[in-house]
Design a protein around this motif. Structure first.
Motif: not given
Lengths: 244, 244
Positions: A99-102, A233, A236-237, A239-241, A243-244, B179, B223, B225, B236-237
């Protein structure tokens, strides 16, 4: 400290005021110890954040005066986690972190190797608890829109659902090569799903079936991850990719 | 079920046999309920995995006969997590998950906003506990080499350490744009460090100081975290990016 965030429904908004009920009222007054004049941000869960100030408190509700409105853009890409049910704390933990990660929504799944320990009533209570955890984590992480935990489904019912996603990711120990970073996320995709198996993994039948329906199998590396670690994991990956 | 993995030291290996002591012995006999002839994999923590079979069990130790050896290549890139100390379960949780995801070592850090609640003895006990958690998570995730939790350091002592890394990542809410996916990881880098602040974040002074020493500040998104979620997310990223 940042301004606390709450969620309301459209019907809670009347002209210049928002009314929050019992649970939120108690959270604001008792846990956060806020009072008249203190600032609260409220999201209507659709497209607006209201900056407010506490204007009055009664035993059953709290009234917030709207000071300012700010539109937010709903996320263009929505991510659904299909999660094989896990026991105890582990489910709670992954709901919080994804949830925190979107993550947009979490759908618990019974797979063939899922350890089922719920009767109908137990499951109903669990679901209520999970929904509460995802709402609270949404507040704490200041999401514009809260995540939600949906009714659990059986793997068999998942198959049709999976086809409705632009990209459906299957984390599977049988996949030795492809990583999430190898997936192309084209412009214009809007729905991504990913599924995390139980501790014992998917059965080969389940994995083949999903792959035959277009799921993309990925490896999360050589180490054996616990199911809840994998769920976090992947989110997280992504959300980085994305751009969340 | 996959074959359980344990770790030994070079001195535990004598010709064709490996001897494991008390704690491992009990784990194998009592928790896993294994006996003579059952298979165990043992890593020497350096470069070899031994496939073994249990050959004898005594009250204090267990003897394993080596059946086969397999060399593994130590990771070319090593990742160190500098983690502001967190209270209770949260530290345990991030040690487990980052270990599964391949972190090399975790160094707890006292920053200016870290909530310090340990006396010297309490900290010593905590450290022993954290080391145990990282070793157990290393076993469960079948790492070739276990992760380790090192002695806590103060932020001031961190500054010189940070300069020894090829890439040092600072997760910081003051960074709004960059990022992790924007960082170039060139061939030839071997040491990556990243630092995760306490719940209240780094002080502006701490962040500026690290950046002036070459740290790359990154955002983990809009968000907010929790500290332990951030620690797991970055690992993870990186593990996806670096093909761990």
């Amino acid at each position: 400290m940042s301004i606390p965030r709450f969620f309301c429904f459209k019907e809670d908004i009347k002209k210049e005021f928002i009314t929050l009920k019992k649970e939120d009222r108690n959270h604001i007054v008792k846990s956060l110890r806020l009072g008249i004049g203190d600032a609260i941000d409220v999201s209507d869960r659709i497209d607006t954040i209201y900056k407010t100030k506490i204007s009055s408190v009664s035993p059953k509700e709290i009234s917030l005066e709207i000071i300012e409105k700010r539109k937010f853009s709903p996320k263009k890409i929505k991510i659904t986690l299909f999660q094989s049910l896990l026991k105890g704390q582990r489910m709670d933990d992954l709901i919080k972190k994804t949830t925190e990660l979107g993550v947009e929504e979490i759908i618990p799944v019974f797979t063939s190797r899922t350890i089922k320990k719920y009767n109908e009533r137990g499951l109903k209570n669990k679901l209520a608890r999970w929904k509460k955890i995802s709402l609270e984590a949404s507040m704490q992480s200041h999401r514009d829109k809260p995540s939600d935990v949906k009714n659990p489904i059986y793997f068999d019912n998942l198959i049709d659902t999976a086809e409705k996603f632009d990209i459906f990711i299957l984390t599977w120990r049988g996949e030795k090569k492809r990583r999430i970073s190898d997936i192309k996320f084209n412009m214009g995709i809007s729905k991504i799903g990913y599924i995390i198996g139980p501790e014992g993994g998917f059965s080969p039948d389940e994995a083949s079936l999903l792959i035959s329906k277009g799921a993309i199998s990925v490896s999360l590396g050589k180490n054996i991850l616990r199911s809840e670690t994998a769920a976090v994991a992947v989110m997280a990956i992504l959300s980085d990719k994305l751009n969340f």
